[in-house]
Design an enzyme around this catalytic site. Structure first.
Site, PDB file in Angstrom:
ATOM      1  N   ASP A  41       0.810  -1.215   0.000  1.00  0.00           N
ATOM      2  CA  ASP A  41       0.000   0.000   0.000  1.00  0.00           C
ATOM      3  C   ASP A  41       0.843   1.265   0.000  1.00  0.00           C
ATOM      4  O   ASP A  41       0.315   2.372   0.098  1.00  0.00           O
ATOM      5  CB  ASP A  41      -0.948   0.002   1.209  1.00  0.00           C
ATOM      6  CG  ASP A  41      -0.206   0.047   2.533  1.00  0.00           C
ATOM      7  OD1 ASP A  41       1.036  -0.129   2.531  1.00  0.00           O
ATOM      8  OD2 ASP A  41      -0.860   0.277   3.575  1.00  0.00           O
ATOM      9  N   GLU A  43       3.335   1.973   2.260  1.00  0.00           N
ATOM     10  CA  GLU A  43       3.891   2.281   3.581  1.00  0.00           C
ATOM     11  C   GLU A  43       5.404   2.053   3.582  1.00  0.00           C
ATOM     12  O   GLU A  43       5.911   1.077   3.036  1.00  0.00           O
ATOM     13  CB  GLU A  43       3.219   1.390   4.623  1.00  0.00           C
ATOM     14  CG  GLU A  43       3.578   1.713   6.055  1.00  0.00           C
ATOM     15  CD  GLU A  43       2.802   0.850   7.043  1.00  0.00           C
ATOM     16  OE1 GLU A  43       3.435   0.294   7.948  1.00  0.00           O
ATOM     17  OE2 GLU A  43       1.559   0.741   6.872  1.00  0.00           O
ATOM     18  N   GLN A  99       6.099  28.049  -1.010  1.00  0.00           N
ATOM     19  CA  GLN A  99       5.074  28.482  -0.048  1.00  0.00           C
ATOM     20  C   GLN A  99       5.767  29.079   1.179  1.00  0.00           C
ATOM     21  O   GLN A  99       5.806  28.487   2.246  1.00  0.00           O
ATOM     22  CB  GLN A  99       4.203  27.294   0.363  1.00  0.00           C
ATOM     23  CG  GLN A  99       3.348  26.722  -0.749  1.00  0.00           C
ATOM     24  CD  GLN A  99       2.424  25.633  -0.228  1.00  0.00           C
ATOM     25  OE1 GLN A  99       1.880  25.717   0.867  1.00  0.00           O
ATOM     26  NE2 GLN A  99       2.241  24.590  -1.028  1.00  0.00           N
ATOM     27  N   LYS A 195       6.758  40.679 -14.108  1.00  0.00           N
ATOM     28  CA  LYS A 195       5.657  39.813 -14.537  1.00  0.00           C
ATOM     29  C   LYS A 195       4.518  39.839 -13.531  1.00  0.00           C
ATOM     30  O   LYS A 195       4.723  40.064 -12.338  1.00  0.00           O
ATOM     31  CB  LYS A 195       6.148  38.374 -14.747  1.00  0.00           C
ATOM     32  CG  LYS A 195       6.564  37.643 -13.476  1.00  0.00           C
ATOM     33  CD  LYS A 195       7.071  36.252 -13.799  1.00  0.00           C
ATOM     34  CE  LYS A 195       7.451  35.491 -12.512  1.00  0.00           C
ATOM     35  NZ  LYS A 195       8.023  34.183 -12.800  1.00  0.00           N
ATOM     36  N   ASP A 225      10.058  24.691 -13.627  1.00  0.00           N
ATOM     37  CA  ASP A 225       8.947  23.760 -13.419  1.00  0.00           C
ATOM     38  C   ASP A 225       8.332  23.391 -14.772  1.00  0.00           C
ATOM     39  O   ASP A 225       8.792  22.488 -15.453  1.00  0.00           O
ATOM     40  CB  ASP A 225       7.927  24.385 -12.476  1.00  0.00           C
ATOM     41  CG  ASP A 225       6.937  23.370 -11.911  1.00  0.00           C
ATOM     42  OD1 ASP A 225       6.942  22.213 -12.375  1.00  0.00           O
ATOM     43  OD2 ASP A 225       6.160  23.723 -11.011  1.00  0.00           O
ATOM     44  N   THR A 229       7.032  30.247 -17.959  1.00  0.00           N
ATOM     45  CA  THR A 229       7.559  31.593 -17.762  1.00  0.00           C
ATOM     46  C   THR A 229       8.842  31.805 -18.557  1.00  0.00           C
ATOM     47  O   THR A 229       9.024  32.835 -19.224  1.00  0.00           O
ATOM     48  CB  THR A 229       7.830  31.850 -16.264  1.00  0.00           C
ATOM     49  OG1 THR A 229       6.602  31.745 -15.547  1.00  0.00           O
ATOM     50  CG2 THR A 229       8.414  33.228 -16.035  1.00  0.00           C
TER      51      THR A 229
END
Length: 315
Positions: A41, A43, A99, A195, A225, A229
Site C-alpha cells: 500500500d 507504507e 510556499q 511579470k 517547473d 515563464t
C-alpha cells in the site's frame, strides 16, 4: 560521518561518495547501508543494516513530493531509535519552498509546516541549495546551511566563452540571485522581467526592463517547473534584439509540458543541476545537467573537519 541515500537522490549520493573517497578515509563514512522497504500500500519501512550508534548521520534526500518527505521522517525516526549522535538532512532541493508566505488569506505556508515537522522528528542540521526564499531559514530553530547554487554553473558558463553577456532576472524575487551571478562576470550587464502571475504556473503579463540588444542573455532562476515563464521570457528577449538566450536554473523539476515548452522555446540551452534526479533520465538536445556533488562534497569535508563553509559558499 555516515552518509546514506534516500530514494530521490541515489545517483547524486554515488557521485558524493566518489568525491569523498578521494579525500576521506573509507572508515570515516558509509554509503547506502540503508534499506528502505515498501509495503504493497506504499507504507515505508527504513532499516539500517549496520550500527550507527553515536554516529553523525547525513541523509541525502530532496523533498520532492509527499512520499519523499515521509521517507525523511521515517529515516530520521529510525536513526534516533538506533542511537545516532545527530541526524543531518542533505536536501539538495527543498520542496514546498515556494510556499514561504500566504498569498491568499486562507492559504497555507507549506515551508513552515515542513520546518515544524522536521524539527519535531529531531533533525540536527539542514543542508540545502537555493531555497526559493532565503527567509525560509528563519522557520528553523536548527542550523541551516544554505548553499549558493550559482557556484555549480559558473565554471561551465566561463568555459562557454560567451561575449556580451547580460544576466537577466525573470522576476523581482530572483534579482538578488542574478546580481550575485554578475559578480563572476564583471563585464556583464543586468536586466529583469516584471511579470504578473494569475496563479501557479500561469503568467498574465510580462515586460522587459533593461537593454538586451546584441547580448547573449542568461536567465538565472532557482526553479524550472513547466518552463512556461522561461519560454515567454526567452521569446520576449529575442524580440528585443538579443543574440541568444540561455536559462540557468538550480532545480530542474520539469513538470507537465516542460519538455514541449523547451522544444518550442527560443532557448539555446537550459542548464540545471542534478538536485532533482528525474532530469538525469531526460534526453533533450537543449538540456544540460551539471552535478551539485562537488559543491556538497566540499561542504561535507569542511563540516567533517570542523571548518567554516563560508569560503566554499562565496561567489
Amino acid at each position: 560521518m555516515k552518509i546514506f541515500s534516500g530514494s530521490t537522490n541515489k545517483r547524486l549520493t554515488e557521485k558524493l561518495y566518489n568525491h569523498l573517497e578521494e579525500i576521506l578515509d573509507h572508515d570515516q563514512y558509509l554509503f547506502q547501508d540503508l534499506t528502505i522497504e515498501k509495503f504493497a500500500d506504499g507504507e515505508i519501512l527504513p532499516k539500517f543494516n549496520k550500527s550507527i550508534r553515536n554516529q553523525d548521520v547525513y541523509f541525502v534526500q530532496s523533498t520532492l513530493g509527499s512520499d519523499s518527505i515521509m521517507e525523511v521522517l521515517m529515516v530520521a525516526d529510525a536513526s534516533k531509535r538506533a542511537g545516532c549522535k545527530s541526524f543531518n538532512l542533505i536536501a539538495p532541493y527543498m520542496g514546498y519552498s515556494r510556499q514561504d508566505k500566504t498569498d491568499h488569506i486562507r492559504s497555507s505556508i507549506g515551508s513552515k509546516v515542513i520546518a515544524d515537522i522536521l524539527e519535531k522528528v529531531g533533525i540536527s542540521t539542514l543542508l540545502t541549495i537555493d531555497l526559493h526564499s532565503s527567509s525560509i531559514q528563519g522557520f528553523y530553530n536548527v542550523p541551516v546551511i544554505h548553499l549558493n547554487g550559482n557556484i555549480i554553473f559558473i565554471d561551465y558558463l566561463k568555459k562557454s566563452n560567451l561575449d556580451n553577456l547580460c544576466i537577466l532576472s525573470p522576476d523581482q524575487g530572483a534579482v538578488k540571485r542574478a546580481i550575485d551571478f554578475c559578480k563572476s562576470f564583471p563585464t556583464a550587464t543586468f536586466a529583469m522581467m516584471n511579470k504578473k502571475r494569475i496563479k501557479p504556473n500561469e503568467v498574465h503579463s510580462m515586460e522587459l526592463v533593461g537593454d538586451v540588444r546584441g547580448k547573449n542573455v542568461i536567465i538565472v532562476d532557482d526553479i524550472a517547473d513547466t518552463l512556461g515563464t522561461i519560454k515567454k521570457a526567452a521569446k520576449l528577449v529575442m524580440s528585443h534584439g538579443a543574440l541568444s538566450v540561455r536559462a540557468i536554473t538550480t532545480h530542474g523539476l520539469l513538470s507537465g509540458s516542460a519538455l514541449n515548452n523547451l522544444e518550442e522555446s527560443e532557448l539555446t540551452e537550459l542548464i540545471v543541476s542534478d538536485s532533482v534526479e528525474g532530469v538525469l533520465d531526460l534526453d533533450h538536445l537543449k538540456l544540460k545537467v551539471i552535478s551539485s556533488a562537488p559543491l556538497i562534497s566540499k561542504t561535507l569535508i569542511a563540516l567533517n573537519h570542523k571548518k567554516s563553509v563560508h569560503e566554499i559558499n562565496y561567489v
